[in-house]
Write a protein that holds these residues in place. Structure first.
Motif, PDB file in Angstrom:
ATOM      1  N   GLU A   1      -8.746  -6.486   0.141  1.00  0.00           N
ATOM      2  CA  GLU A   1      -7.545  -5.717  -0.201  1.00  0.00           C
ATOM      3  C   GLU A   1      -7.499  -4.393   0.555  1.00  0.00           C
ATOM      4  OE1 GLU A   1      -5.767  -3.412  -4.146  1.00  0.00           O
ATOM      5  OE2 GLU A   1      -7.260  -4.995  -4.380  1.00  0.00           O
ATOM      6  N   ARG A   2      -8.654  -3.746   0.689  1.00  0.00           N
ATOM      7  CA  ARG A   2      -8.698  -2.457   1.384  1.00  0.00           C
ATOM      8  C   ARG A   2      -8.423  -2.643   2.877  1.00  0.00           C
ATOM      9  NH1 ARG A   2     -14.338   0.047  -0.376  1.00  0.00           N
ATOM     10  NH2 ARG A   2     -13.653   1.735   0.977  1.00  0.00           N
ATOM     11  N   TYR A   3      -9.023  -3.660   3.466  1.00  0.00           N
ATOM     12  CA  TYR A   3      -8.764  -3.935   4.886  1.00  0.00           C
ATOM     13  C   TYR A   3      -7.299  -4.291   5.111  1.00  0.00           C
ATOM     14  CZ  TYR A   3     -13.760  -3.985   6.037  1.00  0.00           C
ATOM     15  OH  TYR A   3     -15.063  -3.640   6.247  1.00  0.00           O
ATOM     16  N   ARG A   4      -6.753  -5.080   4.189  1.00  0.00           N
ATOM     17  CA  ARG A   4      -5.349  -5.475   4.315  1.00  0.00           C
ATOM     18  C   ARG A   4      -4.442  -4.259   4.293  1.00  0.00           C
ATOM     19  NH1 ARG A   4      -2.595 -10.392   0.869  1.00  0.00           N
ATOM     20  NH2 ARG A   4      -0.454 -10.152   1.600  1.00  0.00           N
ATOM     21  N   ALA A   5      -4.733  -3.290   3.424  1.00  0.00           N
ATOM     22  CA  ALA A   5      -3.922  -2.071   3.339  1.00  0.00           C
ATOM     23  C   ALA A   5      -4.052  -1.236   4.609  1.00  0.00           C
ATOM     24  CB  ALA A   5      -4.341  -1.260   2.116  1.00  0.00           C
ATOM     25  N   LEU A   6      -5.263  -1.127   5.147  1.00  0.00           N
ATOM     26  CA  LEU A   6      -5.462  -0.369   6.381  1.00  0.00           C
ATOM     27  C   LEU A   6      -4.703  -1.010   7.544  1.00  0.00           C
ATOM     28  CD1 LEU A   6      -9.285   0.389   6.081  1.00  0.00           C
ATOM     29  CD2 LEU A   6      -7.443   2.081   6.039  1.00  0.00           C
ATOM     30  N   ALA A   7      -4.725  -2.342   7.602  1.00  0.00           N
ATOM     31  CA  ALA A   7      -4.007  -3.029   8.671  1.00  0.00           C
ATOM     32  C   ALA A   7      -2.505  -2.847   8.526  1.00  0.00           C
ATOM     33  CB  ALA A   7      -4.375  -4.515   8.666  1.00  0.00           C
ATOM     34  N   ALA A   8      -2.014  -2.943   7.297  1.00  0.00           N
ATOM     35  CA  ALA A   8      -0.574  -2.780   7.066  1.00  0.00           C
ATOM     36  C   ALA A   8      -0.118  -1.383   7.454  1.00  0.00           C
ATOM     37  CB  ALA A   8      -0.246  -3.070   5.604  1.00  0.00           C
ATOM     38  N   ASP A   9      -1.007  -0.407   7.324  1.00  0.00           N
ATOM     39  CA  ASP A   9      -0.680   0.975   7.656  1.00  0.00           C
ATOM     40  C   ASP A   9      -0.851   1.271   9.147  1.00  0.00           C
ATOM     41  OD1 ASP A   9       0.170   3.518   6.757  1.00  0.00           O
ATOM     42  OD2 ASP A   9      -1.890   4.265   6.797  1.00  0.00           O
ATOM     43  N   GLY A  10      -1.329   0.297   9.907  1.00  0.00           N
ATOM     44  CA  GLY A  10      -1.511   0.491  11.342  1.00  0.00           C
ATOM     45  C   GLY A  10      -2.754   1.263  11.722  1.00  0.00           C
TER      46      GLY A  10
END
Length: 384
Positions: free
Chosen positions: A19-28
């Motif tokens: 979930e944390r990696y997914r959020a970082l990726a979504a934020d660019g």
């Protein structure tokens, strides 16, 4: 009770990581790459002989090829892409191949799978350009750019700066964090100053999973703080994702006439093939694959059992079994990986309902050495 509390705390942290990696990726802020499912040495699964691209006299397994290798590589790629999309909400844009190992047939598959970039190591590029007769006297003229292979034009290739990557992986842990960060920034400035006129160099720094941070004070905290702070404050350096670079026409790129198969370790595939124990392991795996193919062709297994067998086969195809075989590796590591590899093959035979060969009772290799990061790299240090 204290240990159980710690165990549950670690579990809670690990469960939140996707979930944390997914959020970082979504934020660019990061780009998430993938690697074929069980970390197979894809070039060798295509063709054992590609090991001779860089080691012409390399001994090869008795089996001429890994049976159905391209199809198995495709399976590992498809499973990895599907897993990535399931966990992170979208498929990956690019690939770090297992061990940075690439070859032309493998990259053709990578391009066909829709992946837009793949990365490997500097020596692989140098070997390829050298075969084409290029002048390699100045790294600034050829390393710091993207490359496209004629057989796989849809995928851009990036090659890491081995010197800077290895500084982080193996040297900076001995330095004060600020000194290490400032040294790296200084090296980037030097590369920029020596770039061809009008060209902005693209410097790739990549570590292939080395457990570097345990050797840094506080798991690299001070080094990272200093490095990321210095990168953010430096107006002449821009941090980018590979996906951004692929989409940006201003990023320098060239066409690579052909590719010499290799990996991040010495630019060769010798860490996984060419030694008696490694070759014997490949032969046993080939024998098991033939047995699996025969059972699958006969339709003997129900779907659930077949899926278990296919995933067990994938586990046996992982690269680390071959990495750790060889007399130059530590005895305890060789013994454990040897035994586990044979155990996994025996389990595969059990799943397909066939008796395991008696050869699986016999060790394949005996370790004698004590390398820090793999026997192949230790031996290379002594080569002229």
């Amino acid at each position: 009770e204290d240990r159980l509390q710690l165990f549950h705390a670690i579990g809670a942290i690990v469960r939140r990581l996707p979930e944390r990696y997914r959020a970082l990726a979504a934020d660019g802020r990061v780009e998430l790459s993938t690697t074929p499912f069980a970390h197979p040495l894809a070039p060798l699964m295509h063709d054992f002989a590609c090991a001779r691209d860089t080691v012409p006299d390399a001994a090869l397994p008795s089996a001429p090829q890994y049976p159905g290798g391209p199809g198995r590589v495709d399976w590992h790629l498809r499973d990895a892409i599907a897993s990535h999309a399931r966990r992170f909400g979208s498929p990956p844009t690019g690939l770090w191949p297992a061990e940075g190992a690439i070859s032309e047939p493998f990259l053709t598959q990578v391009a066909a799978s829709g992946l837009r970039w793949a990365a490997s190591s500097e020596t692989v590029l140098g070997n390829s350009l050298s075969r084409a007769g290029a002048d390699l006297s100045r790294r600034e003229q050829w390393l710091y750019r993207g490359w496209r292979l004629a057989r796989a034009p849809g995928t851009t290739l990036f090659f890491r700066d081995e010197r800077l990557s290895d500084q982080i992986g193996f040297e900076y842990s001995k330095w004060h964090g600020r000194d290490a960060a400032l040294h790296l920034i200084g090296e980037l400035h030097r590369i920029g100053a020596q770039a061809p006129d009008g060209e902005v160099p693209l410097v790739v720094i990549a570590l292939d999973g080395e457990n570097a941070w345990e050797y840094y004070p506080f798991n690299g905290y001070y080094f990272f703080e200093e490095l990321y702070g210095a990168l953010a404050a430096d107006p002449s350096i821009r941090t980018r994702t590979f996906a951004d670079c692929v989409a940006d026409p201003s990023v320098p790129s060239s066409e690579l006439p052909s590719l010499v198969a290799g990996s991040w370790v010495l630019g060769t595939l010798s860490t996984w093939i060419g030694e008696a124990g490694k070759n014997r392991a490949w032969d046993l795996l080939c024998e098991a694959k033939h047995a699996v193919d025969a059972v699958f062709a006969n339709g003997e297994l129900e779907p659930a059992r077949r899926e278990l067998a296919e995933r067990q086969l994938a586990a046996c195809e992982g690269s680390d079994w071959f990495w750790w075989l060889g007399p130059y590796n530590p005895e305890h590591a060789v013994e454990r990986f040897d035994r586990l590899f044979r155990h996994n093959l025996a389990r595969l035979y059990e799943l397909i309902g066939r008796p395991a060969p008696a050869a699986l009772e016999q060790p394949l290799s005996h370790g004698l050495g004590h390398p820090e990061i793999g026997g192949a790299m230790r031996r290379a240090a002594a080569e002229p």
